[in-house]
Design a protein around this motif. Sequence first.
Motif, mmCIF file in Angstrom:
data_model
loop_
_atom_site.group_PDB
_atom_site.id
_atom_site.type_symbol
_atom_site.label_atom_id
_atom_site.label_comp_id
_atom_site.label_asym_id
_atom_site.label_seq_id
_atom_site.Cartn_x
_atom_site.Cartn_y
_atom_site.Cartn_z
ATOM 1 N N TYR A 50 0.863 -1.176 0.000
ATOM 2 C CA TYR A 50 0.000 0.000 0.000
ATOM 3 C C TYR A 50 0.903 1.231 0.000
ATOM 4 C CZ TYR A 50 -2.986 3.802 1.409
ATOM 5 O OH TYR A 50 -3.633 5.008 1.448
ATOM 6 N N GLY A 53 -3.815 5.871 -2.310
ATOM 7 C CA GLY A 53 -4.997 5.549 -3.107
ATOM 8 C C GLY A 53 -5.932 4.600 -2.396
ATOM 9 N N SER A 54 -6.502 3.676 -3.153
ATOM 10 C CA SER A 54 -7.482 2.749 -2.612
ATOM 11 C C SER A 54 -6.906 1.989 -1.420
ATOM 12 C CB SER A 54 -7.919 1.750 -3.676
ATOM 13 O OG SER A 54 -8.755 0.757 -3.108
ATOM 14 N N THR A 55 -7.709 1.900 -0.377
ATOM 15 C CA THR A 55 -7.217 1.245 0.846
ATOM 16 C C THR A 55 -7.247 -0.273 0.733
ATOM 17 O OG1 THR A 55 -9.432 1.366 1.801
ATOM 18 C CG2 THR A 55 -7.900 3.167 2.318
ATOM 19 N N GLU A 66 -6.202 -4.677 3.546
ATOM 20 C CA GLU A 66 -6.898 -3.404 3.663
ATOM 21 C C GLU A 66 -6.190 -2.499 4.636
ATOM 22 O OE1 GLU A 66 -11.091 -3.652 4.181
ATOM 23 O OE2 GLU A 66 -11.318 -1.562 3.565
#
Lengths: 111, 113
Positions: A50, A53-55, A66
């Motif tokens: 990560y 942006g998107s989790t 996540e």
Amino acid sequence: AQSVTQLDSQVPVFEEAPVELRCNYSSSVSVYLFWYVQYPNQGLQLLLKYLSGSTLVKGINGFEAEFNKSQTSFHLRKPSVHISDTAEYFCAVRAGEKLTFGTGTRLTIIP
Amino acid sequence: GAVVSQHPSRVICKSGTSVKIECRSLDFQATTMFWYRQFPKQSLMLMATSNEGSKATYEQGVEKDKFLINHASLTLSTLTVTSAHPEDSSFYICSASHSYEQYFGPGTRLTVT
């Protein structure tokens, strides 16, 4: 300074069952988060990361994780595990160029 | 993808001798490489950060005179364990930094007898 906590040192799971490997981190600065897998007597292979942006991030071998900023967590999940998923899994955070690893979770798949 | 190799994969040496481990980035140039040590059933502990053309930066508690690091080119870093002792037996892993990621070598199992 950064730290990573993997509370579960060992997780046994039946084949084709779902699994979640937990990872919590602490840091005073923004970090990047990673999950690595290590097979016996081998180096580390990146599962997913990560950066921004998107989790919800998806990685290789059907794994996803996540990022939850409020809970400072980055749990790893797979909906259906396979025997070949037996390995050691490490969560890591990066601040600057250094990686800080958790203590690892040994995932054992039960046939 | 980016590939990092280590040589040798396994080495056994006698107490008091020195052993050199090589870490190579095969398909990219790495200005920064890292050396880790992993004890059985434990996590990776960063030993030092190796920068091409300059001195390595050692983590607290790591003896720089015992673990000599040389990063003479953009594709090669070496770790020399000098005057090895049985307590130096461990799994040593290197990584190379590329495009904001670290790519890991397969590791070297050192056994000091």
